[in-house]
Design an enzyme around this catalytic site. Structure first.
Site, PDB file in Angstrom:
ATOM      1  N   HIS A  96       0.834  -1.206   0.000  1.00  0.00           N
ATOM      2  CA  HIS A  96       0.000   0.000   0.000  1.00  0.00           C
ATOM      3  C   HIS A  96       0.875   1.266   0.000  1.00  0.00           C
ATOM      4  O   HIS A  96       0.704   2.177   0.812  1.00  0.00           O
ATOM      5  CB  HIS A  96      -0.941   0.025   1.211  1.00  0.00           C
ATOM      6  CG  HIS A  96      -2.016  -1.017   1.147  1.00  0.00           C
ATOM      7  ND1 HIS A  96      -3.085  -0.956   0.275  1.00  0.00           N
ATOM      8  CD2 HIS A  96      -2.175  -2.179   1.840  1.00  0.00           C
ATOM      9  CE1 HIS A  96      -3.855  -2.004   0.434  1.00  0.00           C
ATOM     10  NE2 HIS A  96      -3.329  -2.768   1.365  1.00  0.00           N
ATOM     11  N   ASP A 199     -22.780   2.906  -5.873  1.00  0.00           N
ATOM     12  CA  ASP A 199     -21.513   2.942  -6.596  1.00  0.00           C
ATOM     13  C   ASP A 199     -21.604   4.028  -7.665  1.00  0.00           C
ATOM     14  O   ASP A 199     -22.712   4.397  -8.085  1.00  0.00           O
ATOM     15  CB  ASP A 199     -21.208   1.585  -7.252  1.00  0.00           C
ATOM     16  CG  ASP A 199     -19.734   1.436  -7.619  1.00  0.00           C
ATOM     17  OD1 ASP A 199     -18.983   0.837  -6.824  1.00  0.00           O
ATOM     18  OD2 ASP A 199     -19.333   1.937  -8.683  1.00  0.00           O
ATOM     19  N   VAL A 240     -15.024   1.261  -0.665  1.00  0.00           N
ATOM     20  CA  VAL A 240     -14.530   1.966  -1.853  1.00  0.00           C
ATOM     21  C   VAL A 240     -13.048   1.673  -2.033  1.00  0.00           C
ATOM     22  O   VAL A 240     -12.284   1.635  -1.063  1.00  0.00           O
ATOM     23  CB  VAL A 240     -14.748   3.486  -1.704  1.00  0.00           C
ATOM     24  CG1 VAL A 240     -14.162   4.240  -2.886  1.00  0.00           C
ATOM     25  CG2 VAL A 240     -16.232   3.783  -1.549  1.00  0.00           C
ATOM     26  N   ASP A 271      -7.522   0.493   4.649  1.00  0.00           N
ATOM     27  CA  ASP A 271      -6.223   0.039   4.145  1.00  0.00           C
ATOM     28  C   ASP A 271      -5.619   1.040   3.169  1.00  0.00           C
ATOM     29  O   ASP A 271      -4.392   1.138   3.045  1.00  0.00           O
ATOM     30  CB  ASP A 271      -6.370  -1.311   3.437  1.00  0.00           C
ATOM     31  CG  ASP A 271      -6.636  -2.450   4.399  1.00  0.00           C
ATOM     32  OD1 ASP A 271      -7.781  -2.929   4.438  1.00  0.00           O
ATOM     33  OD2 ASP A 271      -5.699  -2.845   5.107  1.00  0.00           O
ATOM     34  N   VAL A 299     -10.832  -1.306  11.324  1.00  0.00           N
ATOM     35  CA  VAL A 299      -9.743  -2.276  11.447  1.00  0.00           C
ATOM     36  C   VAL A 299      -9.250  -2.638  10.050  1.00  0.00           C
ATOM     37  O   VAL A 299     -10.024  -3.146   9.237  1.00  0.00           O
ATOM     38  CB  VAL A 299     -10.210  -3.532  12.199  1.00  0.00           C
ATOM     39  CG1 VAL A 299      -9.126  -4.603  12.193  1.00  0.00           C
ATOM     40  CG2 VAL A 299     -10.596  -3.173  13.627  1.00  0.00           C
TER      41      VAL A 299
END
Length: 372
Positions: A96, A199, A240, A271, A299
């Site tokens: 990431h 979406d 998303v 994330d 989380v």
């Protein structure tokens, strides 16, 4: 080639980078696999199981890293860990790097590490096998965890997600109809929740109708529709994702005032930075916090709570790439396999992902042409 499997030291990370079955597949191709002591224990794989398939157990992370050309782990290495890797070493992880600071990214380039991110490995049809595998599991887990958060003892307002005779189900709103969102929608619908999916892409919403069913309402994710959905949501799931980039902020703090007291936001986009302005990463020592009477759950490594299943799913997704590396070596495999090439952030001190080169203002190198 020597492959190393290190133990993840991130708190609450129970997964491991390779199952014993995956290790055997590489060993059968002539590779040597070094596994750090008890690396697989959190996922239910003992040292003995790895030994039985021919892997070698070593008793320190340092030894694994010194012996290995290719390193497998799950969680993103922290900046203070970069120096442990060897220049030129290829490290597979959930990097990431779009969330890294310029200083952190520069340190990786200076160190000459090759970084491959599970989250950006992508085939020619746009499928991201590792990300998809984790998202499918995360979607199911989100409904399981979210249904618990609705209960009084976990801070919620005492709702039953599936309802009961004479009692309507809770309203689950899913923002983002990618793999995670569709997985959550299918699971939640199956247990009787009232599900609405938003979406920005109408073709993605058509997939929801096809895969989940036309009885699940869908909405275009305009600001107005997001505000409408926040007003009736008991559980608002942020799912998303923008491939390889930071998630955009779609829910501002002002918009929280539209939600009913004690409603819940689960931001599983965390994330990649999160899509709610008030989101910040949490872990299972203190998984929730409140902002303006709205409970937040953020989380980032949710699939780790199903560590054995997640480790198997991750191995299934990446093993074809590892087997090609075993047969060809990393340098040739990354040139010839577009999916692996797309999954590589840095190569021996060079930025090989165009979006990151622009983001960090560093030179871009086309890995398909320049591997020198």
């Amino acid at each position: 080639m020597d492959v190393g499997v290190v133990k993840d030291r991130r708190q609450f990370e129970h997964r491991v980078g390779l199952t014993p079955g995956g290790a055997k597949a590489l060993i059968d191709r002539g590779l040597r696999v070094w596994v750090e002591d008890d690396a697989g224990l959190g996922a239910g794989f003992s040292n003995e199981v790895y030994r039985q398939v021919g892997a070698t157990i070593v008793y320190s992370e340092e030894e694994v890293l010194l012996r290995s050309e290719l390193v497998l782990r799950v969680s993103p290495p922290q900046p203070n860990e970069y120096r442990r890797f060897q220049p030129g070493q290829a490290v597979f992880a959930s990097w990431h790097l779009a969330l890294a600071s310029a200083e952190q990214f520069g340190a990786l380039l200076d160190h000459g590490v090759t970084t491959v991110g599970y989250e950006i490995i992508e085939d020619d049809e746009g499928h991201a096998p590792a990300l998809q595998a984790m998202s499918e599991i995360a979607g199911r887990l989100a409904v399981i965890v979210g249904s618990g958060l609705l209960l009084n003892e976990f801070g919620g307002k005492g709702l039953l997600i599936c309802g009961s005779p004479g009692i309507p189900p809770a309203s689950l709103v899913i923002l983002g109809a990618g793999t995670l969102g569709r997985s959550a929608a299918r699971f939640a619908q199956g247990i009787g929740a009232h599900v609405v999916v938003l979406d920005r892409d109408v073709n993605t919403l058509r997939r929801v109708h096809h895969e989940v069913g036309a009885d699940v309402p869908t909405m275009m994710a305009t600001r107005r529709n997001i505000e409408k959905a926040l007003a009736f949501a008991d559980l608002f799931l942020c799912a998303v994702a923008v491939h390889g980039e930071r998630t955009p902020i779609l829910v501002t703090r002002d918009m929280l005032g539209l939600m009913k007291p004690r409603s819940i936001i689960m931001d599983l986009s965390i994330d990649q930075g999160g899509c709610c302005e008030t989101s910040r990463p949490t872990d299972f020592s203190s998984p929730t916090y409140e902002v303006d009477d709205v409970i937040h759950f953020c989380v980032p490594n949710l699939p780790s709570t199903a560590s054995r299943a997640s480790t198997r799913a991750l191995t299934n997704a990446i093993l074809p790439y590892l087997e090609e590396i075993a047969d060809k070596g990393f340098d040739r495999a990354v040139r010839e396999n577009p999916g692996l090439r797309r999954g590589t952030y840095t190569y021996q001190g060079k930025c090989v992902r165009e979006g990151l080169s622009a983001h960090f203002d560093v030179p871009y190198h086309d890995l398909g042409r320049d591997t020198t």
